[in-house]
Design a protein around this motif. Sequence first.
Motif, PDB file in Angstrom:
ATOM      1  N   UNK A 166       0.834  -1.207   0.000  1.00  0.00           N
ATOM      2  CA  UNK A 166       0.000   0.000   0.000  1.00  0.00           C
ATOM      3  C   UNK A 166       0.869   1.256   0.000  1.00  0.00           C
ATOM      4  N   UNK A 167       2.009   1.201   0.686  1.00  0.00           N
ATOM      5  CA  UNK A 167       2.907   2.363   0.710  1.00  0.00           C
ATOM      6  C   UNK A 167       3.398   2.682  -0.704  1.00  0.00           C
ATOM      7  N   UNK A 168       3.727   1.633  -1.477  1.00  0.00           N
ATOM      8  CA  UNK A 168       4.160   1.846  -2.869  1.00  0.00           C
ATOM      9  C   UNK A 168       3.069   2.545  -3.671  1.00  0.00           C
ATOM     10  N   UNK A 169       1.835   2.065  -3.508  1.00  0.00           N
ATOM     11  CA  UNK A 169       0.731   2.662  -4.262  1.00  0.00           C
ATOM     12  C   UNK A 169       0.574   4.132  -3.909  1.00  0.00           C
ATOM     13  N   UNK A 174      13.269   9.945 -13.588  1.00  0.00           N
ATOM     14  CA  UNK A 174      12.342   9.846 -12.454  1.00  0.00           C
ATOM     15  C   UNK A 174      12.194   8.407 -11.970  1.00  0.00           C
ATOM     16  N   UNK A 175      12.196   7.441 -12.908  1.00  0.00           N
ATOM     17  CA  UNK A 175      11.910   6.061 -12.532  1.00  0.00           C
ATOM     18  C   UNK A 175      13.146   5.197 -12.305  1.00  0.00           C
ATOM     19  N   UNK A 176      14.326   5.697 -12.614  1.00  0.00           N
ATOM     20  CA  UNK A 176      15.517   4.851 -12.439  1.00  0.00           C
ATOM     21  C   UNK A 176      16.583   5.457 -11.546  1.00  0.00           C
ATOM     22  N   UNK A 177      16.486   6.745 -11.224  1.00  0.00           N
ATOM     23  CA  UNK A 177      17.513   7.388 -10.408  1.00  0.00           C
ATOM     24  C   UNK A 177      16.957   7.763  -9.039  1.00  0.00           C
ATOM     25  N   UNK A 230      10.349   8.101  -4.445  1.00  0.00           N
ATOM     26  CA  UNK A 230       9.082   7.371  -4.472  1.00  0.00           C
ATOM     27  C   UNK A 230       8.869   6.564  -5.725  1.00  0.00           C
ATOM     28  N   UNK A 231       8.872   7.216  -6.900  1.00  0.00           N
ATOM     29  CA  UNK A 231       8.600   6.519  -8.156  1.00  0.00           C
ATOM     30  C   UNK A 231       9.688   5.498  -8.466  1.00  0.00           C
ATOM     31  N   UNK A 232      10.938   5.846  -8.212  1.00  0.00           N
ATOM     32  CA  UNK A 232      12.028   4.913  -8.519  1.00  0.00           C
ATOM     33  C   UNK A 232      11.997   3.695  -7.600  1.00  0.00           C
ATOM     34  N   UNK A 233      11.569   3.870  -6.346  1.00  0.00           N
ATOM     35  CA  UNK A 233      11.456   2.733  -5.422  1.00  0.00           C
ATOM     36  C   UNK A 233      10.350   1.794  -5.897  1.00  0.00           C
ATOM     37  N   UNK A 234       9.206   2.346  -6.294  1.00  0.00           N
ATOM     38  CA  UNK A 234       8.111   1.506  -6.794  1.00  0.00           C
ATOM     39  C   UNK A 234       8.564   0.756  -8.044  1.00  0.00           C
ATOM     40  N   UNK A 235       9.296   1.418  -8.916  1.00  0.00           N
ATOM     41  CA  UNK A 235       9.806   0.780 -10.124  1.00  0.00           C
ATOM     42  C   UNK A 235      10.753  -0.360  -9.783  1.00  0.00           C
ATOM     43  N   UNK A 236      11.640  -0.127  -8.827  1.00  0.00           N
ATOM     44  CA  UNK A 236      12.617  -1.153  -8.442  1.00  0.00           C
ATOM     45  C   UNK A 236      11.931  -2.389  -7.873  1.00  0.00           C
ATOM     46  N   UNK A 237      10.773  -2.195  -7.224  1.00  0.00           N
ATOM     47  CA  UNK A 237      10.099  -3.307  -6.559  1.00  0.00           C
ATOM     48  C   UNK A 237       8.939  -3.852  -7.385  1.00  0.00           C
ATOM     49  N   UNK A 238       8.921  -3.522  -8.705  1.00  0.00           N
ATOM     50  CA  UNK A 238       7.855  -3.994  -9.585  1.00  0.00           C
ATOM     51  C   UNK A 238       8.422  -4.957 -10.612  1.00  0.00           C
ATOM     52  N   UNK A 246       7.006   4.188 -21.929  1.00  0.00           N
ATOM     53  CA  UNK A 246       8.234   3.484 -21.573  1.00  0.00           C
ATOM     54  C   UNK A 246       7.878   2.359 -20.606  1.00  0.00           C
ATOM     55  N   UNK A 247       8.629   1.251 -20.672  1.00  0.00           N
ATOM     56  CA  UNK A 247       8.386   0.108 -19.796  1.00  0.00           C
ATOM     57  C   UNK A 247       9.658  -0.256 -19.050  1.00  0.00           C
ATOM     58  N   UNK A 248       9.488  -0.879 -17.871  1.00  0.00           N
ATOM     59  CA  UNK A 248      10.619  -1.259 -17.031  1.00  0.00           C
ATOM     60  C   UNK A 248      10.374  -2.649 -16.460  1.00  0.00           C
TER      61      UNK A 248
END
Length: 694
Positions: free
Chosen positions: A36-39, A93-96, A118-126, A142-144
Amino acid sequence: MTAEYSAHHLQVLEGLEAVRKRPGMYIGSTDSRGLMHCLWEIIDNSVDEALGGHGTRIDIVLHPDGSVEVRDRGRGIPVDVEPRTGLSGVEVVFTKLHAGGKFGGGSYAASGGLHGVGASVVNALSERLDVEVDRGGKTWAMSFHRGEPGVFAGDTPQSAFTPFDKSSELRVAGRAAKGSTGTRIRYWADTQIFTKDAGFNVAELEQRARQTAFLVPGLELVIRDERPAAAEGDAPIERSFRYDGGISEFAEFLAPDAGVTDTWRLSGTGHFTETVPVLQPGGAMVATEVQRECHVDVAVRWGTGYETVSRSFVNIIATPKGGTHQQGFEQALMKVLRAQIEQNSRKLKVGNDKLEKDDILAGLTAVITVSLPEPQFEGQTKEVLGTPAARQIVSSVVAKELAARFSSPKRDDKSQTALLLDKVVSEMKARISARTHKETQRRKNALESSSLPAKLVDCRSNDVADSELFIVEGDSALGTAKLARNSEYQALLPIRGKILNVQKASISDMLGNAECASIIQVVGAGSGRSFDIDAARYGKVIMMSDADVDGAHIRTLLLTLFFRYMRPLIEAGRVFAAVPPLHRVIVVNPGSKPNETIYTYSEQELHALLAKLTKSGRRWQEPVQRYKGLGEMDADQLATTTMDRSGRTLRRVRLEDAEAAASVFEMLMGNEVAPRREFIVDASARLDRDRIDA
């Protein structure tokens, strides 16, 4: 494990590796709470856009495949190239880590986002994250995969993934309507990181969406749950939240009781300076003294109860553990109310008693919001505000506005402030009285004097865990119960008729009521804020009333007393309702064999028993006895069916949801008649007319 330890044993985690290695540092845990924190990291970015005046709607969609999507109509993540890294704004924003537009660059005056992770942490854990941005008449995409940019061959996380080799690409996925901007992010949480039972809690999501809608007037948040388990038939569940009344409406929503005062709005602005490192155009960080503005907006109201409901926020981010803004608020309340009580001490008959914080907080509902650039939090979870200057600014604003309310010449303000002072003083006197009572009261044995009510029929045992207190309805039931009880561990307290409805009454009225005062005195653990469950004199408190409508009403009144003033007893599962039988069926046995007595506890059970006896050819004595009250039983019958541990049935009173329970008590027992009438009309079809003794 080796004794050798050198620089070769040190590891340097780069980029998003650190997030995947130690996710708890960034999101708190890897269970549902972390999910929920990620969301909310993603949603808060959209809310920050709305706070800046960009977009008035945010959509959150829970997809059937376990993914979640957040759509906003803000400015959209920048798609041009960031000069220092040579990457597109989306990829940065999503990788750094620690990259974003909220480090004082002027893009956001105040925001919930702060650390740029925030956004990069969610990306790392997705396992997979897809982002689409509408800007400049185009839709960029873009996709990750677990934080790495690339291309998926299909639409699922399991599709073949090809990472970018030499340079990444922010592709054009289509055309956007002219002037249309916004961001859409869809991600699948990584099953390698999160526990198997981690899932999105829709109730929690709705609660926080509602909270955000209160804090950002005019913003609409729409939650759409398309998962199969949640769908109503073929249609997904969709709920929308929008409130234009702001935190005043929020305080009214949160309030658990009837109001002593209206909701007061206390607002103001303060300035402070702080020295922070500022990023220069050349890339160097230079310590610079900057001027900050802190806007304070507080909504308060006092109610008739003693519960405190307080919510604090910084840039609409909830701070459940408080911080400097909460400390400043409480400091101002103490300062102003102590000064007012000292000025009116003779009128209020205060004497030398000193006001404490708990006396002021009793019955208070408060929503405290502050808005300031780059607040200091303790950790990425942002649960505690640490900015030192916020304390003095909040204290100054609240003290000034509250003092103005007390000195207002308006008749309405005068009457409400007078009622508030009376409430605070009565809370103080109740606390002092309860403390005195607690210090003097001890469990008495038969050889000691006792100040307990004369009508209490106590037990001999001093073992609290094994003892039981039966609250019985009337003296006739008491007489039978005396003979039916086990005097070693069962105590009896009779009450006369229906006790006071404490949901409507003030604390002083409740303490002045003989029946309520006797129950509190006999339980021996105090009441309200001073209640100490460890001092309770009995392990079980059992309500034993007649099995009719009046008996149900008495149980409801008793439960209202326990819920409002002795709630820890209910939370500990130590409050029970006895279940006396409704019927006694005497089955006639042939010959000299003694007749058999069977008790039933509902009309359905009686009809099922009689049908069974008829089918087997057995007779019973007519008429079947229908108990109208406990007084109709003799001692043996009462002991066998209701009091003897070996054969009785008890219903434990449980408290699954305190907020829901509080709203039900307020609806059924409070001052507002309309909701209660509506409930009675809607529920009338479920009433068993045979239970009405008329």
